[in-house]
Scaffold this motif. Structure first.
Motif, PDB file in Angstrom:
ATOM      1  N   GLU A  45      21.644  66.140  88.872  1.00 13.72           N
ATOM      2  CA  GLU A  45      22.474  65.325  87.981  1.00 13.72           C
ATOM      3  C   GLU A  45      22.911  66.130  86.759  1.00 13.72           C
ATOM      4  OE1 GLU A  45      24.676  62.317  86.414  1.00 13.72           O
ATOM      5  OE2 GLU A  45      23.832  62.501  88.442  1.00 13.72           O
ATOM      6  N   GLN A  46      22.032  66.969  86.244  1.00  7.40           N
ATOM      7  CA  GLN A  46      22.390  67.761  85.066  1.00  7.40           C
ATOM      8  C   GLN A  46      23.394  68.858  85.403  1.00  7.40           C
ATOM      9  OE1 GLN A  46      19.220  68.343  81.939  1.00  7.40           O
ATOM     10  NE2 GLN A  46      17.933  67.680  83.623  1.00  7.40           N
ATOM     11  N   VAL A  47      23.305  69.420  86.602  1.00  7.82           N
ATOM     12  CA  VAL A  47      24.334  70.375  87.026  1.00  7.82           C
ATOM     13  C   VAL A  47      25.677  69.659  87.137  1.00  7.82           C
ATOM     14  CG1 VAL A  47      25.103  71.887  88.891  1.00  7.82           C
ATOM     15  CG2 VAL A  47      22.697  71.871  88.223  1.00  7.82           C
ATOM     16  N   THR A  48      25.672  68.446  87.668  1.00  7.42           N
ATOM     17  CA  THR A  48      26.903  67.660  87.785  1.00  7.42           C
ATOM     18  C   THR A  48      27.497  67.382  86.411  1.00  7.42           C
ATOM     19  OG1 THR A  48      26.016  66.601  89.780  1.00  7.42           O
ATOM     20  CG2 THR A  48      27.881  65.527  88.729  1.00  7.42           C
ATOM     21  N   GLU A  49      26.653  67.034  85.447  1.00  4.77           N
ATOM     22  CA  GLU A  49      27.139  66.775  84.088  1.00  4.77           C
ATOM     23  C   GLU A  49      27.671  68.050  83.437  1.00  4.77           C
ATOM     24  OE1 GLU A  49      23.870  65.001  82.092  1.00  4.77           O
ATOM     25  OE2 GLU A  49      23.990  63.111  83.216  1.00  4.77           O
ATOM     26  N   LEU A  50      27.030  69.180  83.720  1.00  2.00           N
ATOM     27  CA  LEU A  50      27.518  70.449  83.199  1.00  2.00           C
ATOM     28  C   LEU A  50      28.934  70.719  83.697  1.00  2.00           C
ATOM     29  CD1 LEU A  50      25.494  73.716  82.914  1.00  2.00           C
ATOM     30  CD2 LEU A  50      27.693  73.777  84.055  1.00  2.00           C
ATOM     31  N   LEU A  51      29.190  70.440  84.975  1.00  2.00           N
ATOM     32  CA  LEU A  51      30.528  70.622  85.530  1.00  2.00           C
ATOM     33  C   LEU A  51      31.529  69.681  84.881  1.00  2.00           C
ATOM     34  CD1 LEU A  51      29.572  70.969  89.301  1.00  2.00           C
ATOM     35  CD2 LEU A  51      30.518  72.774  87.861  1.00  2.00           C
ATOM     36  N   ALA A  52      31.088  68.474  84.551  1.00  2.00           N
ATOM     37  CA  ALA A  52      31.981  67.511  83.906  1.00  2.00           C
ATOM     38  C   ALA A  52      32.426  68.007  82.534  1.00  2.00           C
ATOM     39  CB  ALA A  52      31.290  66.159  83.781  1.00  2.00           C
ATOM     40  N   VAL A  53      31.503  68.663  81.809  1.00  2.00           N
ATOM     41  CA  VAL A  53      31.854  69.208  80.502  1.00  2.00           C
ATOM     42  C   VAL A  53      32.824  70.368  80.653  1.00  2.00           C
ATOM     43  CG1 VAL A  53      30.937  70.447  78.493  1.00  2.00           C
ATOM     44  CG2 VAL A  53      29.704  68.479  79.419  1.00  2.00           C
ATOM     45  N   ARG A  54      32.579  71.205  81.635  1.00  2.00           N
ATOM     46  CA  ARG A  54      33.400  72.415  81.776  1.00  2.00           C
ATOM     47  C   ARG A  54      34.777  72.107  82.358  1.00  2.00           C
ATOM     48  NH1 ARG A  54      32.390  77.804  81.495  1.00  2.00           N
ATOM     49  NH2 ARG A  54      33.890  79.136  82.572  1.00  2.00           N
ATOM     50  N   VAL A  55      34.812  71.228  83.353  1.00  2.00           N
ATOM     51  CA  VAL A  55      36.092  70.910  84.020  1.00  2.00           C
ATOM     52  C   VAL A  55      36.221  69.386  84.111  1.00  2.00           C
ATOM     53  CG1 VAL A  55      37.612  71.447  85.965  1.00  2.00           C
ATOM     54  CG2 VAL A  55      35.719  72.986  85.422  1.00  2.00           C
ATOM     55  N   PRO A  56      36.665  68.737  83.033  1.00  2.00           N
ATOM     56  CA  PRO A  56      36.747  67.270  83.041  1.00  2.00           C
ATOM     57  C   PRO A  56      37.708  66.712  84.089  1.00  2.00           C
ATOM     58  CG  PRO A  56      36.960  68.163  80.813  1.00  2.00           C
ATOM     59  CD  PRO A  56      37.044  69.317  81.743  1.00  2.00           C
ATOM     60  N   SER A  57      38.623  67.547  84.545  1.00  2.00           N
ATOM     61  CA  SER A  57      39.615  67.063  85.513  1.00  2.00           C
ATOM     62  C   SER A  57      39.026  66.849  86.909  1.00  2.00           C
ATOM     63  CB  SER A  57      40.783  68.050  85.605  1.00  2.00           C
ATOM     64  OG  SER A  57      40.328  69.332  86.017  1.00  2.00           O
ATOM     65  N   LEU A  58      37.860  67.418  87.173  1.00  2.00           N
ATOM     66  CA  LEU A  58      37.238  67.215  88.477  1.00  2.00           C
ATOM     67  C   LEU A  58      36.783  65.758  88.619  1.00  2.00           C
ATOM     68  CD1 LEU A  58      34.967  70.396  88.751  1.00  2.00           C
ATOM     69  CD2 LEU A  58      36.989  69.912  90.127  1.00  2.00           C
ATOM     70  N   SER A  59      36.974  65.208  89.803  1.00  2.00           N
ATOM     71  CA  SER A  59      36.492  63.850  90.044  1.00  2.00           C
ATOM     72  C   SER A  59      34.977  63.861  90.178  1.00  2.00           C
ATOM     73  CB  SER A  59      37.117  63.284  91.324  1.00  2.00           C
ATOM     74  OG  SER A  59      36.600  63.974  92.462  1.00  2.00           O
ATOM     75  N   ARG A  60      34.377  62.685  90.083  1.00  2.00           N
ATOM     76  CA  ARG A  60      32.932  62.578  90.233  1.00  2.00           C
ATOM     77  C   ARG A  60      32.498  63.100  91.600  1.00  2.00           C
ATOM     78  NH1 ARG A  60      27.878  62.051  87.767  1.00  2.00           N
ATOM     79  NH2 ARG A  60      26.457  61.554  89.459  1.00  2.00           N
ATOM     80  N   ALA A  61      33.259  62.762  92.636  1.00  2.00           N
ATOM     81  CA  ALA A  61      32.923  63.211  93.984  1.00  2.00           C
ATOM     82  C   ALA A  61      32.999  64.731  94.088  1.00  2.00           C
ATOM     83  CB  ALA A  61      33.842  62.563  95.005  1.00  2.00           C
ATOM     84  N   GLU A  62      34.023  65.319  93.464  1.00  2.00           N
ATOM     85  CA  GLU A  62      34.154  66.779  93.502  1.00  2.00           C
ATOM     86  C   GLU A  62      32.999  67.446  92.755  1.00  2.00           C
ATOM     87  OE1 GLU A  62      38.977  67.521  93.638  1.00  2.00           O
ATOM     88  OE2 GLU A  62      38.066  66.832  91.764  1.00  2.00           O
ATOM     89  N   ARG A  63      32.670  66.913  91.596  1.00  2.00           N
ATOM     90  CA  ARG A  63      31.567  67.490  90.817  1.00  2.00           C
ATOM     91  C   ARG A  63      30.258  67.412  91.602  1.00  2.00           C
ATOM     92  NH1 ARG A  63      33.828  64.310  86.605  1.00  2.00           N
ATOM     93  NH2 ARG A  63      32.002  62.913  86.618  1.00  2.00           N
ATOM     94  N   SER A  64      30.016  66.280  92.233  1.00  2.00           N
ATOM     95  CA  SER A  64      28.768  66.107  92.986  1.00  2.00           C
ATOM     96  C   SER A  64      28.685  67.091  94.145  1.00  2.00           C
ATOM     97  CB  SER A  64      28.670  64.672  93.510  1.00  2.00           C
ATOM     98  OG  SER A  64      28.582  63.755  92.437  1.00  2.00           O
ATOM     99  N   LEU A  65      29.806  67.271  94.843  1.00  2.00           N
ATOM    100  CA  LEU A  65      29.827  68.198  95.978  1.00  2.00           C
ATOM    101  C   LEU A  65      29.563  69.627  95.523  1.00  2.00           C
ATOM    102  CD1 LEU A  65      30.334  68.844  98.954  1.00  2.00           C
ATOM    103  CD2 LEU A  65      32.791  68.921  98.434  1.00  2.00           C
ATOM    104  N   ILE A  66      30.264  70.049  94.466  1.00  2.00           N
ATOM    105  CA  ILE A  66      30.090  71.414  93.961  1.00  2.00           C
ATOM    106  C   ILE A  66      28.664  71.620  93.449  1.00  2.00           C
ATOM    107  CG2 ILE A  66      30.852  73.062  92.214  1.00  2.00           C
ATOM    108  CD1 ILE A  66      33.612  71.633  92.344  1.00  2.00           C
TER     109      ILE A  66
END
Length: 211
Positions: A140-161
Protein backbone atom coordinates in the motif's frame (compact mmCIF):
# COMPACT_ATOMS: atom_id res chain seq x y z
CA UNK A 1 14.93 3.22 46.35
CA UNK A 2 15.10 0.48 48.99
CA UNK A 3 16.78 -2.88 48.51
CA UNK A 4 13.45 -4.82 48.41
CA UNK A 5 12.26 -2.50 45.60
CA UNK A 6 15.47 -3.09 43.65
CA UNK A 7 15.22 -6.88 43.63
CA UNK A 8 12.22 -7.18 41.28
CA UNK A 9 13.87 -4.71 38.90
CA UNK A 10 17.09 -6.73 38.85
CA UNK A 11 15.15 -9.94 38.25
CA UNK A 12 13.24 -8.29 35.42
CA UNK A 13 16.46 -7.02 33.83
CA UNK A 14 18.03 -10.48 34.07
CA UNK A 15 14.92 -12.00 32.52
CA UNK A 16 15.01 -9.53 29.63
CA UNK A 17 18.67 -10.29 29.00
CA UNK A 18 17.95 -14.02 29.03
CA UNK A 19 15.09 -13.61 26.55
CA UNK A 20 17.35 -11.59 24.23
CA UNK A 21 20.03 -14.27 24.56
CA UNK A 22 17.54 -17.02 23.65
CA UNK A 23 16.11 -15.07 20.70
CA UNK A 24 19.58 -14.45 19.29
CA UNK A 25 20.40 -18.14 19.69
CA UNK A 26 17.13 -19.05 17.95
CA UNK A 27 17.96 -16.68 15.10
CA UNK A 28 21.33 -18.40 14.67
CA UNK A 29 19.77 -21.87 14.68
CA UNK A 30 16.94 -20.93 12.30
CA UNK A 31 19.51 -19.51 9.85
CA UNK A 32 21.77 -22.54 10.14
CA UNK A 33 19.25 -25.36 9.74
CA UNK A 34 15.89 -23.70 9.01
CA UNK A 35 12.84 -23.50 11.23
CA UNK A 36 11.64 -27.02 10.45
CA UNK A 37 14.86 -28.78 11.47
CA UNK A 38 15.50 -26.62 14.53
CA UNK A 39 14.62 -27.66 18.07
CA UNK A 40 14.41 -26.16 21.53
CA UNK A 41 17.37 -28.33 22.56
CA UNK A 42 19.48 -26.87 19.75
CA UNK A 43 18.43 -23.34 20.68
CA UNK A 44 19.26 -23.92 24.34
CA UNK A 45 22.64 -25.38 23.37
CA UNK A 46 23.36 -22.38 21.13
CA UNK A 47 22.44 -20.04 23.99
CA UNK A 48 24.61 -21.97 26.45
CA UNK A 49 21.73 -22.74 28.80
CA UNK A 50 19.82 -25.84 29.81
CA UNK A 51 16.52 -26.75 28.11
CA UNK A 52 14.89 -26.21 31.50
CA UNK A 53 16.07 -22.61 31.53
CA UNK A 54 14.65 -22.09 28.05
CA UNK A 55 11.27 -23.48 29.11
CA UNK A 56 11.11 -20.89 31.89
CA UNK A 57 10.63 -18.29 29.17
CA UNK A 58 9.17 -20.11 26.15
CA UNK A 59 6.92 -23.20 26.11
CA UNK A 60 8.03 -24.38 22.67
CA UNK A 61 9.84 -23.56 19.45
CA UNK A 62 6.77 -21.89 17.93
CA UNK A 63 6.55 -19.39 20.78
CA UNK A 64 10.20 -18.46 20.22
CA UNK A 65 9.60 -18.00 16.49
CA UNK A 66 6.54 -15.82 17.12
CA UNK A 67 8.43 -13.58 19.55
CA UNK A 68 11.47 -13.30 17.27
CA UNK A 69 9.34 -12.58 14.21
CA UNK A 70 7.34 -9.96 16.10
CA UNK A 71 10.49 -8.10 17.11
CA UNK A 72 11.91 -8.21 13.59
CA UNK A 73 8.67 -7.00 12.05
CA UNK A 74 8.59 -4.06 14.47
CA UNK A 75 12.13 -3.16 13.42
CA UNK A 76 11.19 -3.37 9.76
CA UNK A 77 8.08 -1.26 10.32
CA UNK A 78 10.24 1.39 11.95
CA UNK A 79 12.50 1.26 8.90
CA UNK A 80 9.82 1.64 6.24
CA UNK A 81 8.14 4.40 8.25
CA UNK A 82 11.20 6.54 7.46
CA UNK A 83 11.31 5.57 3.79
CA UNK A 84 7.94 5.99 2.15
CA UNK A 85 7.56 9.76 2.25
CA UNK A 86 6.48 12.35 -0.29
CA UNK A 87 10.05 13.67 -0.35
CA UNK A 88 11.37 10.24 -1.30
CA UNK A 89 8.74 9.87 -4.02
CA UNK A 90 9.92 13.05 -5.76
CA UNK A 91 13.62 12.11 -5.93
CA UNK A 92 15.32 11.25 -9.23
CA UNK A 93 14.46 7.65 -10.03
CA UNK A 94 17.90 6.24 -9.30
CA UNK A 95 18.02 7.88 -5.88
CA UNK A 96 14.44 6.89 -5.15
CA UNK A 97 15.28 3.24 -5.77
CA UNK A 98 18.38 3.53 -3.59
CA UNK A 99 16.43 5.14 -0.75
CA UNK A 100 13.73 2.46 -0.81
CA UNK A 101 15.76 -0.70 -1.44
CA UNK A 102 18.98 -0.11 0.52
CA UNK A 103 17.41 -0.13 4.01
CA UNK A 104 15.57 -3.38 3.30
CA UNK A 105 18.66 -5.06 1.89
CA UNK A 106 20.65 -3.91 4.92
CA UNK A 107 17.91 -5.08 7.30
CA UNK A 108 17.78 -8.57 5.80
CA UNK A 109 21.57 -8.83 5.68
CA UNK A 110 21.69 -7.96 9.39
CA UNK A 111 18.72 -10.22 10.23
CA UNK A 112 18.89 -13.32 8.01
CA UNK A 113 16.53 -15.11 10.42
CA UNK A 114 13.68 -13.00 9.03
CA UNK A 115 13.70 -14.69 5.62
CA UNK A 116 14.52 -18.05 7.21
CA UNK A 117 11.35 -17.78 9.28
CA UNK A 118 8.87 -16.51 6.72
CA UNK A 119 10.01 -18.85 3.94
CA UNK A 120 9.91 -22.08 5.93
CA UNK A 121 7.44 -24.76 4.78
CA UNK A 122 5.88 -25.00 8.23
CA UNK A 123 6.16 -21.41 9.39
CA UNK A 124 3.87 -20.89 12.41
CA UNK A 125 0.50 -19.50 11.41
CA UNK A 126 0.83 -16.39 13.53
CA UNK A 127 4.20 -15.58 11.97
CA UNK A 128 2.70 -16.01 8.50
CA UNK A 129 -0.28 -13.82 9.42
CA UNK A 130 1.91 -11.03 10.76
CA UNK A 131 4.09 -11.18 7.67
CA UNK A 132 1.02 -10.94 5.42
CA UNK A 133 -0.07 -7.80 7.28
CA UNK A 134 3.42 -6.35 6.81
CA UNK A 135 3.38 -7.29 3.12
CA UNK A 136 0.04 -5.58 2.54
CA UNK A 137 1.20 -2.47 4.38
CA UNK A 138 4.38 -2.22 2.31
CA UNK A 139 2.47 -2.75 -0.91
CA UNK A 140 0.00 0.00 0.00
CA UNK A 141 2.84 2.41 0.77
CA UNK A 142 4.52 1.69 -2.57
CA UNK A 143 1.17 2.42 -4.23
CA UNK A 144 0.89 5.72 -2.35
CA UNK A 145 4.45 6.61 -3.32
CA UNK A 146 3.48 6.17 -6.98
CA UNK A 147 0.43 8.37 -6.45
CA UNK A 148 2.65 11.18 -5.18
CA UNK A 149 5.11 10.84 -8.03
CA UNK A 150 2.63 10.34 -10.89
CA UNK A 151 -0.84 11.58 -9.85
CA UNK A 152 -2.16 10.95 -13.35
CA UNK A 153 -1.93 7.18 -12.90
CA UNK A 154 -5.22 5.52 -12.05
CA UNK A 155 -5.59 3.54 -8.85
CA UNK A 156 -5.62 0.31 -10.87
CA UNK A 157 -2.43 1.30 -12.70
CA UNK A 158 -0.66 2.24 -9.48
CA UNK A 159 -1.66 -1.04 -7.84
CA UNK A 160 -0.43 -3.09 -10.80
CA UNK A 161 2.91 -1.28 -10.99
CA UNK A 162 3.36 -1.54 -7.22
CA UNK A 163 2.64 -5.28 -7.21
CA UNK A 164 5.04 -5.95 -10.07
CA UNK A 165 7.78 -3.81 -8.52
CA UNK A 166 7.35 -5.46 -5.14
CA UNK A 167 7.42 -8.96 -6.64
CA UNK A 168 10.62 -8.12 -8.53
CA UNK A 169 12.21 -6.76 -5.39
CA UNK A 170 11.32 -9.80 -3.26
CA UNK A 171 12.65 -12.21 -5.90
CA UNK A 172 15.82 -10.17 -6.29
CA UNK A 173 16.26 -9.84 -2.54
CA UNK A 174 16.26 -13.61 -2.16
CA UNK A 175 19.01 -13.82 -4.77
CA UNK A 176 21.03 -11.07 -3.07
CA UNK A 177 20.79 -12.82 0.29
CA UNK A 178 21.91 -16.16 -1.15
CA UNK A 179 25.39 -14.79 -1.86
CA UNK A 180 28.32 -13.96 0.35
CA UNK A 181 28.73 -10.41 1.51
CA UNK A 182 31.48 -9.69 -1.01
CA UNK A 183 29.11 -10.57 -3.89
CA UNK A 184 25.92 -8.98 -2.62
CA UNK A 185 26.66 -5.50 -3.94
CA UNK A 186 26.87 -6.79 -7.50
CA UNK A 187 23.50 -8.54 -7.23
CA UNK A 188 21.96 -5.52 -5.49
CA UNK A 189 23.07 -3.32 -8.41
CA UNK A 190 21.47 -5.72 -10.87
CA UNK A 191 18.26 -5.72 -8.86
CA UNK A 192 18.17 -1.93 -8.86
CA UNK A 193 18.82 -1.92 -12.60
CA UNK A 194 15.84 -4.21 -13.19
CA UNK A 195 13.59 -1.93 -11.11
CA UNK A 196 14.92 1.18 -12.87
CA UNK A 197 14.22 -0.19 -16.34
CA UNK A 198 10.75 -1.36 -15.35
CA UNK A 199 9.72 1.88 -13.63
CA UNK A 200 11.28 4.39 -16.03
CA UNK A 201 8.43 4.41 -18.59
CA UNK A 202 5.85 4.92 -15.87
CA UNK A 203 7.44 7.40 -13.47
CA UNK A 204 10.24 9.09 -15.44
CA UNK A 205 13.82 9.50 -14.29
CA UNK A 206 14.04 13.12 -13.15
CA UNK A 207 13.17 14.63 -9.80
CA UNK A 208 9.55 15.74 -9.47
CA UNK A 209 8.73 19.21 -8.16
CA UNK A 210 6.45 19.50 -5.16
CA UNK A 211 3.01 20.89 -6.00
Amino acid sequence: MSEPDERPRRRQARGERRVSQLLQAAANVFCAVGYTASSTNAIAREAGVSPGTLYQFFPNKEAIAVELSGQLIKEMEATHGRIFTAETARLPLGRLIDEVTDPFIEFNAANPAFLALIQGPDTPGRVADEHNVLHDSLLEQVTELLAVRVPSLSRAERSLIAEMSFAMFKAGLNLVMQHREDRRDAYARELKGVLYRYLEPYVGVDAVAAP
